[in-house]
Design an enzyme around this catalytic site. Structure first.
Site, PDB file in Angstrom:
ATOM      1  N   PHE A 125     -11.252  -3.170  10.552  1.00 31.10           N
ATOM      2  CA  PHE A 125     -12.392  -2.820   9.704  1.00 31.10           C
ATOM      3  C   PHE A 125     -12.191  -3.395   8.319  1.00 31.10           C
ATOM      4  O   PHE A 125     -11.099  -3.854   7.977  1.00 31.10           O
ATOM      5  CB  PHE A 125     -12.598  -1.291   9.636  1.00 31.10           C
ATOM      6  CG  PHE A 125     -11.382  -0.514   9.210  1.00 31.10           C
ATOM      7  CD1 PHE A 125     -11.186  -0.186   7.866  1.00 31.10           C
ATOM      8  CD2 PHE A 125     -10.436  -0.098  10.128  1.00 31.10           C
ATOM      9  CE1 PHE A 125     -10.070   0.539   7.481  1.00 31.10           C
ATOM     10  CE2 PHE A 125      -9.318   0.636   9.753  1.00 31.10           C
ATOM     11  CZ  PHE A 125      -9.138   0.944   8.411  1.00 31.10           C
ATOM     12  N   TYR A 142       0.779  -1.235   0.000  1.00 36.46           N
ATOM     13  CA  TYR A 142       0.000   0.000   0.000  1.00 36.46           C
ATOM     14  C   TYR A 142       0.812   1.286   0.000  1.00 36.46           C
ATOM     15  O   TYR A 142       0.261   2.359  -0.238  1.00 36.46           O
ATOM     16  CB  TYR A 142      -0.993  -0.033   1.167  1.00 36.46           C
ATOM     17  CG  TYR A 142      -2.054  -1.076   0.938  1.00 36.46           C
ATOM     18  CD1 TYR A 142      -3.108  -0.845   0.062  1.00 36.46           C
ATOM     19  CD2 TYR A 142      -1.964  -2.331   1.527  1.00 36.46           C
ATOM     20  CE1 TYR A 142      -4.065  -1.811  -0.186  1.00 36.46           C
ATOM     21  CE2 TYR A 142      -2.913  -3.310   1.285  1.00 36.46           C
ATOM     22  CZ  TYR A 142      -3.957  -3.046   0.421  1.00 36.46           C
ATOM     23  OH  TYR A 142      -4.899  -4.012   0.162  1.00 36.46           O
TER      24      TYR A 142
END
Length: 437
Positions: free
Chosen positions: A437, A146
């Site tokens: 999440f 990322y």
């Protein structure tokens, strides 16, 4: 909720609005319709290497928002998945900004290295910036993916294993809550008490994000998701002398015996408090449950003083999973940096390299004596040069400028600028996100 972030790699692709399809090489990137949630969910399970888990169609349907669930379609089949949702992120000083929270990212193993992740990420970040999100966040399953999209590790998960026999309990004389009490509550009562208490707490903790109703329903067993085994935990609520909830500990206990000798392990799932005396009372409670010989705290604030509360701090040893946790990408530099507070007055100019363009440019951060700051574009000579990933790491104060400079992540263009800039960006306590999440 558990972490669902995963991704493949690939060549640069094009973005697009949530309503438009993006077709390259016969593979279509597009938002899915509500009637496609079941097929998308199965692709998600395959991408996470869990084709054996049951269908979570109804749960996923409740998560569906127009334009926020993306899929890559090849010959009528989903071969990649991506989901985002808006949440509130607490920043240093207690303000909140809108964050584009990214999750459920998969690329099927047959379709790696085709640029599917890049195309989905490019599309989502552009849409998030258009909606006015200041930052994007995710939990990275793999470290090396990322950073290329401008994300940097912004918080760390930290945990402890506490040997209670060696610890000897908590020290005497620690702050207490006169008239306070701790009660066990059932899951129905936890669903009533928890959300309001958590909302009061999360604005005191930089790095915390909001929890929606679905999160509480899942955490208390009202909704069960296939593949995520749920067993009812214990929930202990601390109340002050007036009966107002001020803290919560949720935990499970493994019932284990060594012959006739109790040798149980208590694992903390959730523990947060509005003040330090309440937190101390909750730690004292979980370290004094009968039959328990070991307390495992998988995720607590890196600066939490738990070991120092014990009579024998060496009885607390680091948890095996201690590592970077939430990653952050700045989308709107001015909105993000104007929202937070700072550690010392001064001025620093950052030259940010961001090929995607969201954070690119030269930015002056000017801090007043009261800790409030102002971030504006400037043409002044830069003090420090860095990329968008390093900017994301610095935003919540999760890393120091001198350390990043030593690692070659930040270039000092003016002697002493790293140390001076670090005083501005420093926070009293490290940012911490309690939730996946």
């Amino acid at each position: 909720m558990g972490n669902e972030t995963y991704g493949g790699t690939g060549d640069p692709g094009t973005g697009g609005s949530p309503e438009e399809a993006d077709v390259v090489g016969g593979i279509e990137i597009r938002a899915i319709g509500e009637d496609e949630v079941e097929a998308w969910d199965r692709a998600l399970a395959v991408g996470f290497l869990r084709p054996h888990v049951g269908r979570a169609t109804e749960f996923r349907r409740r998560q569906w928002e127009p334009g926020r669930m993306l899929g890559a379609v090849d010959d009528g089949r989903f071969v990649a998945t991506f989901r985002s949702f808006d949440t509130e992120l607490t920043v240093p000083g207690g303000a909140v900004v809108t964050a584009d929270a990214i999750t459920a990212v998969t690329v099927t193993s047959t379709h790696r290295r085709r640029g599917l992740l890049r195309r989905m990420m490019t599309r989502d970040l552009a849409a998030a910036r258009e909606r006015g999100a200041a930052v994007a966040i995710l939990v990275a399953a793999e470290y090396n993916i990322y950073g290329r999209y401008g994300f940097g590790p912004a918080t760390h998960g930290h945990g402890w294993n506490v040997d209670l026999l060696r610890a000897g309990g908590l020290r005497d004389g620690l702050p207490t809550v006169p008239g306070g009490r701790i009660d066990l509550v059932d899951m129905a009562e936890l669903r009533k008490i928890g959300p309001e208490l958590f909302d009061r707490w999360r604005v005191t903790q930089a790095g915390a994000i909001a929890r929606d109703e679905l999160t509480w329903q899942r955490g208390t067993g009202e909704i069960e998701v296939p593949g995520f085994d749920w067993k009812e935990p214990f929930a202990a609520v601390h109340r002050d002398a007036g009966g107002i909830p001020t803290g919560l500990a949720v935990y499970k206990i493994d019932d284990n015996w060594d012959g006739s000798y109790p040798n149980c392990t208590l694992t903390v799932i959730d523990l947060f408090a509005l003040d330090r005396p309440t937190a101390t009372e909750l730690w004292r409670f979980v370290c004094s449950v009968d039959w328990v010989r070991k307390v495992v705290v998988e995720n607590v604030g890196p600066d939490d003083p738990l070991p120092l509360l014990l009579n024998e701090p060496r009885a607390a040893t680091p948890h095996v999973d201690n590592a970077d946790y939430m990653w952050l990408r700045v989308l709107d530099v001015e909105a993000a940096f104007n929202a937070r507070t700072y550690g010392a007055p001064g001025r620093v100019v950052l030259d940010v390299d961001d090929p995607a363009g969201h954070a690119a440019g030269r930015w002056a951060i000017e801090v007043a004596p009261d800790g409030t700051g102002r971030c504006v574009r400037t043409e002044d000579e830069a003090d420090l040069a860095l990329d968008a990933s390093a900017l994301g790491t610095l935003y919540l104060g999760g890393e120091t400028l001198p350390r990043l400079a030593l690692a070659g992540r930040v270039t000092e263009l003016r002697p002493g600028a790293a140390a001076a800039g670090d005083l501005l960006l420093r926070t009293p306590l490290l940012a911490w996100n309690i939730d996946g999440f």
